[in-house]
Enzyme design. Structure first.
Site, short mmCIF file in Angstrom:
data_model
loop_
_atom_site.label_atom_id
_atom_site.label_comp_id
_atom_site.label_asym_id
_atom_site.label_seq_id
_atom_site.Cartn_x
_atom_site.Cartn_y
_atom_site.Cartn_z
N ASP A 107 0.87 -1.17 0.00
CA ASP A 107 0.00 0.00 0.00
C ASP A 107 0.91 1.22 0.00
O ASP A 107 1.66 1.43 0.97
CB ASP A 107 -0.90 -0.02 1.24
CG ASP A 107 -1.88 1.15 1.29
OD1 ASP A 107 -1.62 2.18 0.65
OD2 ASP A 107 -2.90 1.03 1.99
N SER B 210 1.86 10.06 -16.86
CA SER B 210 0.64 10.31 -17.63
C SER B 210 0.90 11.45 -18.58
O SER B 210 1.80 12.27 -18.35
CB SER B 210 -0.52 10.66 -16.69
OG SER B 210 -1.65 11.12 -17.42
N TYR C 33 -4.84 15.84 -9.86
CA TYR C 33 -4.19 14.63 -10.36
C TYR C 33 -3.04 15.00 -11.29
O TYR C 33 -1.93 14.45 -11.19
CB TYR C 33 -5.21 13.76 -11.07
CG TYR C 33 -4.63 12.54 -11.76
CD1 TYR C 33 -4.19 11.45 -11.01
CD2 TYR C 33 -4.54 12.47 -13.14
CE1 TYR C 33 -3.66 10.32 -11.63
CE2 TYR C 33 -4.02 11.35 -13.77
CZ TYR C 33 -3.58 10.28 -13.01
OH TYR C 33 -3.06 9.17 -13.64
N LYS D 11 0.95 14.16 -10.96
CA LYS D 11 1.70 13.45 -11.99
C LYS D 11 2.84 14.31 -12.54
O LYS D 11 3.89 13.78 -12.95
CB LYS D 11 0.76 13.00 -13.10
CG LYS D 11 -0.09 11.80 -12.72
CD LYS D 11 0.79 10.60 -12.37
CE LYS D 11 0.01 9.35 -12.05
NZ LYS D 11 0.88 8.19 -11.77
#
Length: 247
Positions: A62, A138, A151, A155
């Site tokens: 995790d 990404s 997000y 990234k």
């Protein structure tokens, strides 16, 4: 620097579905001796283990819990390839009340998680004679969008860390690969509203394997990513992939 998948041992985070599962199966298809399927719940990788037998070993990881990463590193002492695929996306309007909470969560997994994995496993890969470290970034690490701005920010940060890892780990014989997919047919793409032009996860897995074999740093695996990557190519070649003197 190139990496040969055949007969080597890998660890893939977020291995139970989507891109992570496709990566596991691609590595095995290309001759990997064993893949540690690093997942939050080991039972979620049981299907892979049943399908491939002792070539797939589920381990608990995790990215928000450093102790699980450290425990996995004590088990997976034979890895020479680490693919940090696991990541999270929280869709919030940029100026909404929950935006800062979303950003904190995404940074914890997508950036701090990357650093935790690198800290735990880079010494192991080095001790095993070198290898490779792959980070799933990404296209939004290069170009943000309002609906997923937090997000994209996480990234962009992970891409920056990946660049630094490339320079740092080269001297240890570790190839670093930065992967920048566009819309891929996963739960995350659907949640972010980017599934209309999504391509299968297998295109990412195949492109990663090809990049490892060819020694490439940047990977733009799908058609939308390649379009953006084509525009970015000159800057990447002359700035990102060139060692610059720093005063």
């Amino acid at each position: 620097m190139q990496y040969n998948i055949k007969n080597n041992v890998a660890l893939v985070t977020g291995a139970n579905r989507g891109i992570g599962r496709a990566i596991v199966e691609e590595l095995l298809a290309r001759g990997a001796a064993k893949v540690y399927a690093a997942v939050r719940d080991r039972s979620s990788a049981s299907e892979l283990a049943q399908k491939y037998g002792n070539r797939v070993v589920p381990v608990e990881v995790d990215l928000t819990r450093p102790e699980t990463i450290e425990a996995a590193a004590r088990v997976a002492r034979d890895v020479t390839l680490v693919v940090n695929n696991a990541g999270v996306l929280k869709s919030n309007a940029l100026l909404s009340e929950g935006t800062l909470d979303s950003l904190a969560f995404e940074m914890d997994v997508n950036v701090y998680g990357l650093i935790r994995v690198a800290q735990a496993f880079a010494p192991i890969v080095k001790a095993n004679g070198g290898g490779a470290f792959v980070q799933l970034n990404s296209i939004v690490s290069l170009r943000s969008f309002p609906g997923i701005a937090t997000y994209a920010a996480s990234k962009a940060a992970s891409y920056s860390i990946t660049q630094a890892l490339r320079s740092l780990l080269r001297e240890d014989g570790i190839q670093v690969v930065s992967v920048h997919p566009g819309p891929i047919a996963t739960d995350m793409a659907r949640d972010g509203g980017f599934d209309e032009r999504a391509e299968p996860a297998t295109v990412v897995a195949s492109a990663i394997a090809d990049a490892l074999n060819a020694g490439r740093f940047h990977v733009f695996p799908d058609s939308i990513a390649r379009q953006l990557g084509g525009e970015y190519e000159n800057f990447a070649a002359n700035i990102i992939e060139t060692e610059l003197a720093v005063a």
